[in-house]
Design a protein around this motif. Structure first.
Motif, PDB file in Angstrom:
ATOM      1  N   PHE A 135     -53.508  87.149 -29.323  1.00 38.77           N
ATOM      2  CA  PHE A 135     -52.766  88.194 -29.213  1.00 38.77           C
ATOM      3  C   PHE A 135     -52.122  88.185 -30.771  1.00 38.77           C
ATOM      4  O   PHE A 135     -51.889  89.401 -31.159  1.00 38.77           O
ATOM      5  CB  PHE A 135     -51.810  88.299 -28.272  1.00 38.77           C
ATOM      6  N   GLU A 136     -51.481  87.330 -31.036  1.00 40.43           N
ATOM      7  CA  GLU A 136     -50.585  87.416 -32.294  1.00 40.43           C
ATOM      8  C   GLU A 136     -51.423  87.595 -33.200  1.00 40.43           C
ATOM      9  O   GLU A 136     -51.264  88.206 -34.456  1.00 40.43           O
ATOM     10  CB  GLU A 136     -49.734  85.954 -32.480  1.00 40.43           C
ATOM     11  N   CYS A 188     -51.498  90.800 -36.240  1.00 37.52           N
ATOM     12  CA  CYS A 188     -51.633  90.538 -37.469  1.00 37.52           C
ATOM     13  C   CYS A 188     -52.709  91.496 -38.120  1.00 37.52           C
ATOM     14  O   CYS A 188     -52.445  92.244 -38.999  1.00 37.52           O
ATOM     15  CB  CYS A 188     -51.699  89.108 -38.002  1.00 37.52           C
ATOM     16  N   MET A 189     -53.936  91.583 -37.596  1.00 39.35           N
ATOM     17  CA  MET A 189     -54.951  92.098 -38.012  1.00 39.35           C
ATOM     18  C   MET A 189     -54.834  93.894 -37.625  1.00 39.35           C
ATOM     19  O   MET A 189     -55.256  94.448 -38.603  1.00 39.35           O
ATOM     20  CB  MET A 189     -56.180  91.761 -37.236  1.00 39.35           C
ATOM     21  N   ALA A 190     -54.015  94.256 -36.809  1.00 36.83           N
ATOM     22  CA  ALA A 190     -53.580  95.422 -36.599  1.00 36.83           C
ATOM     23  C   ALA A 190     -53.001  95.922 -37.751  1.00 36.83           C
ATOM     24  O   ALA A 190     -52.984  97.045 -38.542  1.00 36.83           O
ATOM     25  CB  ALA A 190     -53.233  95.716 -35.434  1.00 36.83           C
ATOM     26  N   ARG A 225     -44.475  92.693 -44.926  1.00 39.54           N
ATOM     27  CA  ARG A 225     -45.571  93.226 -44.133  1.00 39.54           C
ATOM     28  C   ARG A 225     -45.824  92.025 -42.869  1.00 39.54           C
ATOM     29  O   ARG A 225     -45.920  92.540 -41.677  1.00 39.54           O
ATOM     30  CB  ARG A 225     -46.862  93.296 -44.934  1.00 39.54           C
ATOM     31  N   ASP A 226     -45.618  90.631 -43.229  1.00 43.37           N
ATOM     32  CA  ASP A 226     -45.788  89.643 -42.406  1.00 43.37           C
ATOM     33  C   ASP A 226     -44.531  89.760 -41.264  1.00 43.37           C
ATOM     34  O   ASP A 226     -44.791  89.435 -39.998  1.00 43.37           O
ATOM     35  CB  ASP A 226     -46.205  88.552 -42.789  1.00 43.37           C
ATOM     36  N   GLY A 246     -51.749  86.402 -45.270  1.00 46.43           N
ATOM     37  CA  GLY A 246     -52.798  86.457 -43.957  1.00 46.43           C
ATOM     38  C   GLY A 246     -52.429  85.533 -42.946  1.00 46.43           C
ATOM     39  O   GLY A 246     -51.584  84.512 -43.368  1.00 46.43           O
ATOM     40  N   PRO A 247     -52.987  85.339 -41.948  1.00 49.31           N
ATOM     41  CA  PRO A 247     -52.952  84.458 -41.098  1.00 49.31           C
ATOM     42  C   PRO A 247     -53.717  83.269 -41.148  1.00 49.31           C
ATOM     43  O   PRO A 247     -54.614  83.256 -41.761  1.00 49.31           O
ATOM     44  CB  PRO A 247     -53.387  84.996 -39.623  1.00 49.31           C
ATOM     45  N   ILE A 248     -53.075  82.188 -40.490  1.00 44.19           N
ATOM     46  CA  ILE A 248     -53.743  80.939 -40.829  1.00 44.19           C
ATOM     47  C   ILE A 248     -54.201  80.662 -39.338  1.00 44.19           C
ATOM     48  O   ILE A 248     -53.439  80.660 -38.192  1.00 44.19           O
ATOM     49  CB  ILE A 248     -52.783  79.843 -41.359  1.00 44.19           C
TER      50      ILE A 248
END
Length: 205
Positions: free
Chosen positions: A30-31, A35-37, A61-62, A186-188
């Motif tokens: 979900f997290e 982030c993608m949204a 942004r993050d 971006g997400p890791i």
């Protein structure tokens, strides 16, 4: 795009105290979806690309992803609440007012990802992440960390160089006032496909 009902909502089931998933994989997915949204929001991307929020625009942004995730620590969340949180963040952090429905669309996407994650259906989240990876040219991913306030980091950049984490598990969320934002591009994702997000606080008015 299909019509969006801003009053659409999710609420806890009996016996639960928040909307946060107890299952580690569900919460991590979900997290990642949040982030993608947020990364899909073109108005925000424009603000970041043009540094409307200053030198820490990418960090902000993050941080916004983090405050959206924080909303689900409550017992009820609706699309309008997510939209308002996004709009307030744009004003507070980028001095930008959004007068279209783009924030509503992102809020609806967050709600969609939450409902799908609750059913352990991660297909659309994984597709969104795959598209993001392609867009990045499969370049090196960076850790997403959410600081208390990107405008006033409390920790020096030197401290963010520490590399001692075990990426094999999704860590517990850290509530640490000294946490800073560390080059979030971006997400890791760890070896099991889980996103790692550290976050702090909800600055929604």
């Amino acid at each position: 795009m299909a019509s969006i009902d801003p009053t659409d909502y999710v609420e806890v089931v009996e016996g639960q105290t928040s909307l946060k998933f107890g299952n580690e994989k569900q919460q991590a997915k979900f997290e990642l979806g949040v982030c993608m949204a947020v990364y899909k929001w073109e108005e925000l991307n424009t603000a970041v690309d043009n540094s409307w929020g200053g030198a820490n625009s990418a960090d902000k942004r993050d941080w916004i992803s983090g405050i959206v995730i924080d909303l689900f620590d409550e017992t009820v969340v609706d699309i309008q609440l997510i939209e308002e949180t996004l709009l307030y963040a744009m004003v507070d952090e980028f001095d930008t007012e959004i007068d279209n429905d783009s924030a509503l669309e992102i809020a609806a996407l967050v709600m969609k990802f939450y409902k799908e994650a609750s059913l352990e259906n991660y297909t659309n989240i994984d597709i969104a992440y795959g598209k993001w990876q392609e867009k990045q040219g499969k370049s090196q991913t960076h850790k997403v960390t959410i600081g208390s306030d990107p405008n006033n980091p409390d920790v020096s950049d030197d401290e963010s160089e520490d590399e001692g984490e075990d990426d094999s598990n999704v860590p517990a969320l850290v509530e640490d006032d000294s946490m800073e934002v560390d080059e979030p591009k971006g997400p890791i994702i760890d070896d099991d496909g889980f996103e790692m997000v550290q976050k702090k606080g909800n600055r929604r008015r």
